[in-house]
Design an enzyme around this catalytic site. Structure first.
Site, short mmCIF file in Angstrom:
data_model
loop_
_atom_site.label_atom_id
_atom_site.label_comp_id
_atom_site.label_asym_id
_atom_site.label_seq_id
_atom_site.Cartn_x
_atom_site.Cartn_y
_atom_site.Cartn_z
CE LYS A 11 -18.33 100.37 67.57
NZ LYS A 11 -18.73 99.01 67.88
CG ASN A 12 -22.54 99.57 69.01
OD1 ASN A 12 -21.65 99.22 68.22
ND2 ASN A 12 -22.37 99.55 70.32
CB CYS A 105 -13.37 94.61 71.29
SG CYS A 105 -12.80 96.11 70.48
NE ARG A 110 -18.56 90.88 72.41
CZ ARG A 110 -18.46 92.06 71.81
NH1 ARG A 110 -17.32 92.46 71.32
NH2 ARG A 110 -19.51 92.84 71.69
CG ASP A 299 -19.97 99.75 74.70
OD1 ASP A 299 -19.43 98.71 75.11
OD2 ASP A 299 -20.65 99.79 73.66
NE ARG A 412 -12.97 96.68 66.32
CZ ARG A 412 -12.91 95.37 66.18
NH1 ARG A 412 -11.87 94.72 66.62
NH2 ARG A 412 -13.87 94.71 65.61
C1 UD1 Z 1 -23.61 95.20 71.95
C2 UD1 Z 1 -22.68 96.32 71.50
C3 UD1 Z 1 -21.53 96.50 72.48
C4 UD1 Z 1 -22.06 96.67 73.90
C5 UD1 Z 1 -23.04 95.56 74.27
C6 UD1 Z 1 -23.72 95.78 75.60
C7 UD1 Z 1 -22.89 96.20 69.09
C8 UD1 Z 1 -22.22 95.90 67.78
N1 UD1 Z 1 -22.16 95.98 70.18
O1 UD1 Z 1 -22.81 94.01 71.94
O2 UD1 Z 1 -20.78 97.64 72.10
O3 UD1 Z 1 -20.99 96.63 74.81
O4 UD1 Z 1 -24.09 95.48 73.26
O5 UD1 Z 1 -24.37 96.99 75.64
O6 UD1 Z 1 -24.01 96.66 69.13
N2 UD1 Z 1 -24.63 87.05 75.74
C9 UD1 Z 1 -24.76 85.70 75.88
N3 UD1 Z 1 -25.20 84.99 74.80
C10 UD1 Z 1 -25.51 85.59 73.62
C11 UD1 Z 1 -25.38 86.99 73.50
C12 UD1 Z 1 -24.93 87.70 74.60
O7 UD1 Z 1 -24.48 85.13 76.93
O8 UD1 Z 1 -25.93 84.90 72.68
C13 UD1 Z 1 -24.15 87.84 76.90
C14 UD1 Z 1 -22.81 88.52 76.62
O9 UD1 Z 1 -21.73 87.65 76.86
C15 UD1 Z 1 -22.86 89.69 77.56
C16 UD1 Z 1 -24.33 90.06 77.59
O10 UD1 Z 1 -25.04 88.92 77.13
O11 UD1 Z 1 -22.49 89.28 78.85
C17 UD1 Z 1 -24.67 91.27 76.75
O12 UD1 Z 1 -24.29 91.04 75.42
P1 UD1 Z 1 -25.06 91.71 74.20
O13 UD1 Z 1 -26.09 92.65 74.72
O14 UD1 Z 1 -25.49 90.63 73.30
O15 UD1 Z 1 -23.90 92.54 73.53
P2 UD1 Z 1 -23.52 92.59 72.01
O16 UD1 Z 1 -24.76 92.61 71.18
O17 UD1 Z 1 -22.47 91.59 71.72
#
Ligand code: UD1
Length: 432
Positions: A11-12, A105, A110, A299, A412
């Site tokens: 999915k990701n 979720c 986020r 995850d 999902r």
């Molecule tokens: C992706 C995955 C999700 C997984 C996560 C971490 C997808 C669609 N989702 O989510 O399943 O749990 O990686 O492996 O691929 N953060 C910030 N600012 C930002 C972006 C992120 O502070 O602009 C923080 C987040 O709050 C979190 C951390 O960085 O604490 C990691 O987030 P990130 O790696 O961006 O996760 P996602 O891409 O949202």
């Protein structure tokens, strides 16, 4: 559990690969695409942007000539976190994008500051309001490499900036330092390179993108879903059994596999299969910290916690990525798990067995595990995808019957978890 199961495409990986299709001139055929809610929502967003989508079995064909609008359907975008990836792709293709803040979720606040900071570093102009992000971008020819820095290896921010820089003034080079190294990032870059992009370094902490003027269509098979793979490995270890998982990349789950081996599971691997035999679990104390890849995946945190709750020993799980990722714990405690929560740490004292208690009132979208003739048992509430899956594993390992409400969260990321588990002999039914 006994038998064989085949893992779907990740999915990701598919979420950013689908948005990257917006940059392609032509048709893309994606294989092993599961019918899950998040991908359905993404295809709906792409259709709203002018893509023609055709699904046949697990193959999806996406035809794009040129996106017809830079505005994203707000309702669909609010359903999934992956909608944010549309930003990079549309900025590269059309030079403009308007979208609402992404949904997904509710596992934490986020934020998207890292995405926006990177885009600003290449010259994207961004305006935000309480509900909407509007951005415009006109890439200019550059004579030397632009160095971009990311303060934390965010998966999504990495995927967005890769897309924003892939298509542009041919020959412009961007070196992006501090990127995420997840296999899904490598998969996105492999897909883009197959479409004619010039990206190197994926899987390390520095990626270099040399922009190209255009991308062409391709036929692509994404990597298998390592989180679903890990989920089934944990489920077998929790309940006992002998299961073969097909269409997997064992290397993507090494961190988990090593932990399961410490608990006594026998796991053998070939290029694309995993064979797990799990009998009695060994006593073990773990200190698990969730971390970006190759660290322990957030995850899989909730699923692994269920296993530790059922394993003799004292363990601690520290959740370092998402602040709301312990919302399944009160549900687990209802079954007799001995767990205390202190901030972002769960302290677990393993018990011999979990025990269901009767509770009334069921919600329409629910699973019952095991499947009894009458509706009794402990009612558990799923609050997000992975937490919901963890409750399914807990229910399978629990003495008595459990009903899991709000099971739509699980859809999902799993096409049909009930069918998968039934195929392995588990006693589980989906309630109408
Ligand atoms: C992706 C995955 C999700 C997984 C996560 C971490 C997808 C669609 N989702 O989510 O399943 O749990 O990686 O492996 O691929 N953060 C910030 N600012 C930002 C972006 C992120 O502070 O602009 C923080 C987040 O709050 C979190 C951390 O960085 O604490 C990691 O987030 P990130 O790696 O961006 O996760 P996602 O891409 O949202």
């Amino acid at each position: 559990m006994y038998g064989t199961i085949t893992i779907d495409g990740a999915k990701n990986s598919l979420l950013p690969i689908m948005t990257a299709c917006l940059m392609v001139n032509g048709s893309v055929r994606l294989r092993h695409v599961p019918q899950i809610t998040d991908l359905r929502q993404m295809l709906h967003i792409l259709a709203g942007l002018g893509c023609h989508i055709h699904r046949q079995s697990d193959t999806v064909k996406i035809d794009v000539q040129r996106p017809t609008t830079h505005q994203i359907d707000a309702t669909a975008a609010r359903q999934i976190r992956g909608s944010i990836f549309v930003m990079g792709a549309l900025l590269a293709r059309l030079g403009a994008v308007k979208l609402p803040y992404p949904g997904g979720c509710s596992i934490g606040s986020r934020p998207i500051d890292l995405h926006l900071n990177l885009l600003r570093q290449i010259g994207v102009k961004i305006k935000t309001s309480a509900t909407t992000i509007t951005a415009t971008y006109t890439p200019k020819p550059k004579r030397r490499t632009t160095v971009l820095t990311l303060d934390f290896p965010s998966v999504g921010a990495t995927e967005n900036i890769i897309q924003a820089t892939t298509l542009g003034c041919a020959g412009n080079t961007y070196q992006i330092i501090g990127v995420a190294k997840e296999p899904e990032i490598v998969d996105l870059c492999n897909f883009l390179n197959q479409c004619g992009a010039q990206i190197t370094g994926a899987g390390t902490d520095t990626i270099t993108v040399t922009s190209v003027a255009q991308l062409h269509g391709t036929d692509y098979t994404p990597i298998p879903d390592r989180i679903n793979t890990g989920t089934y490995l944990i489920a077998v270890t929790a309940t006992g059994g002998d299961v073969i998982l097909r269409n997997v990349v064992p290397a993507h789950n090494v961190n988990l596999i090593n932990k399961l081996k410490l608990l006594g599971a026998k796991i053998t691997t070939s290029t694309d299969t995993l064979h797990i035999i799990a009998k009695r679990r060994r006593h073990h104390n773990f200190m698990v910290h969730t971390a970006p890849y190759p660290g322990f995946p957030t995850d899989l945190q909730s699923q692994f916690c269920v296993l530790l709750a059922l394993t003799h020993g004292r363990s601690t799980i520290t959740e370092n990525l998402f602040e709301n990722r312990f919302r399944y714990l009160p549900e687990l405690i209802k079954l007799g798990a001995k767990i205390t929560i202190q901030g972002n740490q769960a302290h677990i004292c393993g018990v011999t067995e979990l025990q269901a208690q009767p509770t009334p009132n069921l919600c329409p979208s629910a699973y019952r595990v095991p499947a009894p003739a009458v509706c009794t048992g402990t009612k558990l509430n799923a609050t997000d995808l992975r937490g919901g899956v963890a409750l399914v594993i807990a229910a399978l390992a629990t003495k008595g019957t459990c009903t899991i409400d709000h099971a739509d969260y699980i859809a999902r990321g799993h096409q049909d978890i009930v069918k998968d588990l039934q195929q392995l002999g588990a006693n589980i039914v989906a309630l109408p």
